[in-house]
Design an enzyme around this catalytic site. Structure first.
Site, mmCIF file in Angstrom:
data_model
loop_
_atom_site.group_PDB
_atom_site.id
_atom_site.type_symbol
_atom_site.label_atom_id
_atom_site.label_comp_id
_atom_site.label_asym_id
_atom_site.label_seq_id
_atom_site.Cartn_x
_atom_site.Cartn_y
_atom_site.Cartn_z
ATOM 1 N N ILE A 9 0.351 -0.987 0.153
ATOM 2 C CA ILE A 9 -0.281 0.191 0.325
ATOM 3 C C ILE A 9 0.920 1.004 -0.105
ATOM 4 O O ILE A 9 0.272 2.259 -0.476
ATOM 5 C CB ILE A 9 -1.068 0.043 1.336
ATOM 6 N N LYS A 10 2.222 1.096 0.854
ATOM 7 C CA LYS A 10 2.992 2.303 0.632
ATOM 8 C C LYS A 10 3.311 3.064 -0.828
ATOM 9 O O LYS A 10 4.284 4.257 -0.691
ATOM 10 C CB LYS A 10 4.081 2.336 1.475
ATOM 11 N N ASP A 11 3.837 2.307 -1.251
ATOM 12 C CA ASP A 11 3.341 2.768 -3.134
ATOM 13 C C ASP A 11 2.863 4.744 -3.877
ATOM 14 O O ASP A 11 3.284 4.428 -3.800
ATOM 15 C CB ASP A 11 3.501 1.734 -4.684
#
Length: 323
Positions: free
Chosen positions: A41-43
């Site tokens: 999700i951190k992309d």
């Protein structure tokens, strides 16, 4: 469709309804954030924070970026930095999985490892150390995910609207964890405008201070935990707990067992933080006792935890397997 570059693949992740682990009267849905190109999700925030800094002139061509991370934000930043020609220095706590470290090194990131047994304010605390390194490098940019509005904005403008569209506005609760607080901050902002009746449920690792803060207004003393990426020993400034209706503390053992069960029963190969979220979602569903549509996240891929959570020997050594 042919994409122009890998960054165009960030976001638009699918939601899957779970068929084998949902309690009888509720329906659980899981958003597969590990299908982002960097595996988490951190992309989303890696792209958002770098592009916001470019627009504001804080990042110049060829600049050095510095950040403190438990892993996935670093991988998201590394993906974007490599495509845009920036050098990246990451300060990481020593409990981070080897898979993440090796992945970052393969992407050309300079790694600084620091202690995970010290609290905020200590010079070896990963955030304090990253800020110190950034100050020592002229022209560098300290990304500072914990106090960066573009972190929250990424989830307000992409993650939350995707959930709303995919669920066709028909959901009752979203189960989230808190690391830098961007996800809970962005989702809360969005759903305040779209549907104020949706419950936000906090999933917190045992040892973190966040559940206690939600329930009492006090942080208490932090412990330690093996789960990576969520839980804190302080309250991030971006936290918005205004929609949190329920909070659950999940032990490492329960989190790991739940994530492993998710793989066996649903075929979803996710990381340790997903185990915390799913365990909390299951508890919430059972406690409410009424039919609800509950959404949570597969935050990152289980490939990053093969040496730990999915390794029977490591699990046994740490006391997480029942003999």
């Amino acid at each position: 469709m042919v994409y122009k570059n890998i960054l165009e693949l960030i976001g638009k992740t699918p939601i899957v309804e779970m068929q084998h682990m949902s309690p009888n009267r509720s329906r659980l849905f899981i958003k597969l954030e590990y299908q982002n190109p960097g595996g988490s999700i951190k992309d989303r925030i890696g792209l958002s924070m770098i592009e916001a800094a470019e627009r504001s002139g804080q990042i110049k061509p060829g600049a050095t970026l510095v950040e403190a991370t438990a892993g996935n934000t670093g991988l998201g930043l590394a993906l974007v930095a490599a495509q845009k020609g920036y050098k990246l220095i990451l300060v990481i706590p020593d409990k981070m999985s080897q898979e993440k470290v090796l992945h970052l090194k393969a992407m050309g990131v300079e790694i600084v490892t620091t202690r995970s047994d010290v609290e905020k304010g200590h010079p070896e605390y990963y955030q304090d150390k990253a800020l110190s390194i950034s100050k020592s490098i002229p022209g560098s940019f300290y990304v500072n995910q914990f106090n960066n509005p573009a972190n929250v904005q990424a989830h307000e403008t992409t993650t939350a609207p995707e959930i709303w569209e995919q669920m066709e506005g028909d959901l009752d609760a979203i189960v989230v964890g808190v690391g830098s607080a961007g996800t809970i901050g962005g989702i809360t902002k969005f759903f305040k405008k779209m549907n104020r009746e949706i419950d936000i449920v906090l999933a917190d690792p045992q040892g973190s201070v966040l559940k206690n803060y939600v329930e009492t207004g006090e942080t208490g003393k932090a412990g330690s935990w093996f789960v990576e990426g969520i839980g804190e020993d302080f309250i991030p400034s971006q936290c918005d707990f205004s929609f949190v209706k329920k909070a659950y503390t999940i032990s490492d053992k329960e989190a790991f067992a739940t994530a492993r069960e998710l793989l066996l029963k649903e075929g979803i190969f996710a990381g340790s933080s997903t185990g915390v979220l799913l365990a909390a979602a299951l508890r919430y569903a059972k406690e409410t006792g009424v039919e609800k549509k509950i959404v949570t996240f597969a935050c990152d891929t289980g490939n990053k935890y093969l040496s730990k959570m999915y390794n029977d020997q490591w699990m046994s050594e740490k006391g997480f397997l029942d003999n």
